[in-house]
Design a protein around this motif. Structure first.
Motif, PDB file in Angstrom:
ATOM      1  N   LYS A  85       0.741  -1.094   0.114  1.00  0.00           N
ATOM      2  CA  LYS A  85      -0.004   0.083  -0.048  1.00  0.00           C
ATOM      3  C   LYS A  85       0.819   1.270  -0.041  1.00  0.00           C
ATOM      4  CE  LYS A  85      -4.352  -1.498   1.865  1.00  0.00           C
ATOM      5  NZ  LYS A  85      -5.177  -2.022   3.062  1.00  0.00           N
ATOM      6  N   GLU A  86       1.961   1.315   0.753  1.00  0.00           N
ATOM      7  CA  GLU A  86       2.687   2.505   1.151  1.00  0.00           C
ATOM      8  C   GLU A  86       3.461   2.586  -0.499  1.00  0.00           C
ATOM      9  OE1 GLU A  86       2.620   0.511   4.890  1.00  0.00           O
ATOM     10  OE2 GLU A  86       3.049  -0.199   2.792  1.00  0.00           O
ATOM     11  N   ASP A  87       3.950   1.700  -1.158  1.00  0.00           N
ATOM     12  CA  ASP A  87       4.312   2.021  -2.447  1.00  0.00           C
ATOM     13  C   ASP A  87       2.981   2.344  -3.683  1.00  0.00           C
ATOM     14  OD1 ASP A  87       6.105   1.523  -5.131  1.00  0.00           O
ATOM     15  OD2 ASP A  87       4.733   0.022  -5.719  1.00  0.00           O
ATOM     16  N   MET A  88       1.960   2.215  -3.462  1.00  0.00           N
ATOM     17  CA  MET A  88       0.894   2.514  -4.310  1.00  0.00           C
ATOM     18  C   MET A  88       0.720   4.021  -4.032  1.00  0.00           C
ATOM     19  SD  MET A  88       0.030   0.498  -6.482  1.00  0.00           S
ATOM     20  CE  MET A  88       0.563  -1.209  -6.799  1.00  0.00           C
ATOM     21  N   ARG A  89       0.639   4.369  -2.690  1.00  0.00           N
ATOM     22  CA  ARG A  89       0.412   5.845  -2.355  1.00  0.00           C
ATOM     23  C   ARG A  89       1.563   6.707  -2.699  1.00  0.00           C
ATOM     24  NH1 ARG A  89      -1.892   3.597   2.620  1.00  0.00           N
ATOM     25  NH2 ARG A  89       0.161   3.492   3.652  1.00  0.00           N
ATOM     26  N   ARG A  90       2.812   6.167  -2.815  1.00  0.00           N
ATOM     27  CA  ARG A  90       3.972   6.783  -3.130  1.00  0.00           C
ATOM     28  C   ARG A  90       3.672   7.077  -4.696  1.00  0.00           C
ATOM     29  NH1 ARG A  90       9.730   5.739  -4.785  1.00  0.00           N
ATOM     30  NH2 ARG A  90      10.984   7.595  -3.955  1.00  0.00           N
ATOM     31  N   PHE A  91       3.414   6.156  -5.291  1.00  0.00           N
ATOM     32  CA  PHE A  91       3.179   6.291  -6.750  1.00  0.00           C
ATOM     33  C   PHE A  91       2.227   7.257  -7.113  1.00  0.00           C
ATOM     34  CE2 PHE A  91       0.824   5.285 -10.842  1.00  0.00           C
ATOM     35  CZ  PHE A  91       2.075   5.122 -11.503  1.00  0.00           C
ATOM     36  N   ARG A  92       1.105   7.357  -6.563  1.00  0.00           N
ATOM     37  CA  ARG A  92       0.151   8.219  -6.929  1.00  0.00           C
ATOM     38  C   ARG A  92       0.724   9.526  -6.517  1.00  0.00           C
ATOM     39  NH1 ARG A  92      -3.732   5.447  -4.464  1.00  0.00           N
ATOM     40  NH2 ARG A  92      -3.435   6.408  -2.423  1.00  0.00           N
ATOM     41  N   THR A  93       1.338   9.798  -5.315  1.00  0.00           N
ATOM     42  CA  THR A  93       1.586  11.076  -4.942  1.00  0.00           C
ATOM     43  C   THR A  93       2.617  11.631  -5.884  1.00  0.00           C
ATOM     44  OG1 THR A  93       1.096  10.526  -2.590  1.00  0.00           O
ATOM     45  CG2 THR A  93       2.733  12.418  -3.122  1.00  0.00           C
ATOM     46  N   ILE A  94       3.583  10.962  -6.158  1.00  0.00           N
ATOM     47  CA  ILE A  94       4.496  11.233  -7.018  1.00  0.00           C
ATOM     48  C   ILE A  94       4.181  11.730  -8.556  1.00  0.00           C
ATOM     49  CG2 ILE A  94       6.735  10.667  -8.422  1.00  0.00           C
ATOM     50  CD1 ILE A  94       7.640   9.470  -5.600  1.00  0.00           C
ATOM     51  N   THR A  95       3.233  10.824  -9.111  1.00  0.00           N
ATOM     52  CA  THR A  95       2.750  11.039 -10.631  1.00  0.00           C
ATOM     53  C   THR A  95       1.685  11.759 -10.856  1.00  0.00           C
ATOM     54  OG1 THR A  95       1.453   8.917 -10.303  1.00  0.00           O
ATOM     55  CG2 THR A  95       3.838   8.694 -11.118  1.00  0.00           C
ATOM     56  N   THR A  96       0.797  12.170  -9.658  1.00  0.00           N
ATOM     57  CA  THR A  96      -0.490  12.910  -9.886  1.00  0.00           C
ATOM     58  C   THR A  96       0.111  14.309 -10.421  1.00  0.00           C
ATOM     59  OG1 THR A  96      -1.757  11.606  -8.427  1.00  0.00           O
ATOM     60  CG2 THR A  96      -2.467  14.068  -8.689  1.00  0.00           C
ATOM     61  N   GLY A  97      -0.840  14.809 -11.415  1.00  0.00           N
ATOM     62  CA  GLY A  97      -0.471  15.756 -11.893  1.00  0.00           C
ATOM     63  C   GLY A  97       0.739  15.979 -13.113  1.00  0.00           C
ATOM     64  N   HIS A  98       1.331  14.966 -13.462  1.00  0.00           N
ATOM     65  CA  HIS A  98       2.269  14.730 -14.310  1.00  0.00           C
ATOM     66  C   HIS A  98       1.945  13.701 -15.354  1.00  0.00           C
ATOM     67  CE1 HIS A  98       5.179  16.983 -11.973  1.00  0.00           C
ATOM     68  NE2 HIS A  98       4.915  16.294 -10.829  1.00  0.00           N
ATOM     69  N   PRO A  99       2.335  13.737 -16.527  1.00  0.00           N
ATOM     70  CA  PRO A  99       2.169  12.849 -17.559  1.00  0.00           C
ATOM     71  C   PRO A  99       2.835  11.353 -17.247  1.00  0.00           C
ATOM     72  CG  PRO A  99       3.280  14.856 -18.629  1.00  0.00           C
ATOM     73  CD  PRO A  99       3.292  14.953 -17.040  1.00  0.00           C
ATOM     74  N   VAL A 100       2.078  10.490 -17.379  1.00  0.00           N
ATOM     75  CA  VAL A 100       2.507   9.060 -17.296  1.00  0.00           C
ATOM     76  C   VAL A 100       2.674   8.342 -18.658  1.00  0.00           C
ATOM     77  CG1 VAL A 100       2.055   8.744 -15.112  1.00  0.00           C
ATOM     78  CG2 VAL A 100       0.397   8.267 -16.657  1.00  0.00           C
ATOM     79  N   ILE A 101       3.705   7.675 -19.077  1.00  0.00           N
ATOM     80  CA  ILE A 101       3.955   6.973 -20.246  1.00  0.00           C
ATOM     81  C   ILE A 101       4.068   5.589 -20.173  1.00  0.00           C
ATOM     82  CG2 ILE A 101       5.614   6.866 -22.394  1.00  0.00           C
ATOM     83  CD1 ILE A 101       6.425   9.824 -22.023  1.00  0.00           C
ATOM     84  N   MET A 102       3.552   4.573 -20.717  1.00  0.00           N
ATOM     85  CA  MET A 102       3.452   3.189 -20.319  1.00  0.00           C
ATOM     86  C   MET A 102       3.341   2.594 -21.705  1.00  0.00           C
ATOM     87  SD  MET A 102      -0.267   3.107 -18.657  1.00  0.00           S
ATOM     88  CE  MET A 102      -0.664   4.779 -18.528  1.00  0.00           C
ATOM     89  N   GLY A 103       3.788   1.233 -21.778  1.00  0.00           N
ATOM     90  CA  GLY A 103       3.250   0.498 -22.885  1.00  0.00           C
ATOM     91  C   GLY A 103       2.042  -0.057 -22.898  1.00  0.00           C
ATOM     92  N   ARG A 104       1.592  -0.615 -24.070  1.00  0.00           N
ATOM     93  CA  ARG A 104       0.352  -1.203 -24.306  1.00  0.00           C
ATOM     94  C   ARG A 104       0.100  -2.148 -23.069  1.00  0.00           C
ATOM     95  NH1 ARG A 104      -1.409  -5.720 -25.838  1.00  0.00           N
ATOM     96  NH2 ARG A 104       0.777  -6.146 -27.003  1.00  0.00           N
ATOM     97  N   LYS A 105       0.764  -3.083 -22.648  1.00  0.00           N
ATOM     98  CA  LYS A 105       0.511  -4.127 -21.994  1.00  0.00           C
ATOM     99  C   LYS A 105       0.201  -3.652 -20.486  1.00  0.00           C
ATOM    100  CE  LYS A 105       3.086  -7.944 -24.461  1.00  0.00           C
ATOM    101  NZ  LYS A 105       4.257  -8.714 -24.305  1.00  0.00           N
ATOM    102  N   THR A 106       1.258  -2.863 -20.034  1.00  0.00           N
ATOM    103  CA  THR A 106       0.924  -2.099 -18.761  1.00  0.00           C
ATOM    104  C   THR A 106      -0.373  -1.220 -18.859  1.00  0.00           C
ATOM    105  OG1 THR A 106       3.260  -1.746 -18.292  1.00  0.00           O
ATOM    106  CG2 THR A 106       1.925  -0.330 -17.359  1.00  0.00           C
TER     107      THR A 106
END
Length: 159
Positions: free
Chosen positions: A25-46
């Motif tokens: 859960k701490e990792d998911m919260r960190r991911f959300r906090t850091i990336t919110t408001g920024h563009p995210v780039i991912m592959g199709r499978k992701t």
């Protein structure tokens, strides 16, 4: 500015059968906090493993095909995806393994969650030379709220 955010096991594994191998859960919260408001780039499978665009972020899916993904921009290469944004804007590469391998030479920062055990899986983060990076911060956890093992948050900047 290109940043990579990833959770990685001690042995480099990041997933298996298009899924995460841990639920921290701490990792998911960190991911959300850091990336919110920024563009995210991912592959199709992701994108398919997430199943929807991430809210409060511009989502870009890199795909070789002509597919469209509701609520997302589409690019046909990592370079095309990165070029959609001004150089000074921090864009986050969020997976998977092929996109990480292409992005690593371009990356200015790495936001790592290091899971302190080995996992079996079919996708791994590319090997990189620690001497090319300077540690900005480190936070250690003996266990998580719902994860029994140890993990660390480590932020690195290219030297």
């Amino acid at each position: 500015m290109v940043s990579i955010i990833v959770a990685i096991a001690e042995n480099g594994v990041i997933g298996d059968k298009n899924a995460l191998l841990w639920d921290i859960k701490e990792d998911m919260r960190r991911f959300r906090t850091i990336t919110t408001g920024h563009p995210v780039i991912m592959g199709r499978k992701t994108f398919e493993s997430i199943g929807r665009p991430l809210p409060k972020r511009t989502n870009v899916v890199v795909t070789r095909g002509d597919a469209t993904f509701e609520g997302c921009e589409v690019a046909h290469s990592l370079e095309e995806a990165v070029a959609m944004f001004p150089k000074e804007e921090e864009v986050f590469i969020i997976g998977g393994a092929q996109i990480y391998a292409q992005a690593l030479p371009l990356a200015d920062k790495l936001y790592l969650t290091i899971v302190h055990r080995n996992y079996e899986g079919d996708s791994s983060f590319p090997k990189f030379e620690m001497s090319e990076w300077r540690e900005l911060s480190r936070e250690e956890f003996e266990r998580g709220e719902n994860y029994e093992g140890a993990f660390s948050f480590v932020d690195l900047q290219r030297r």
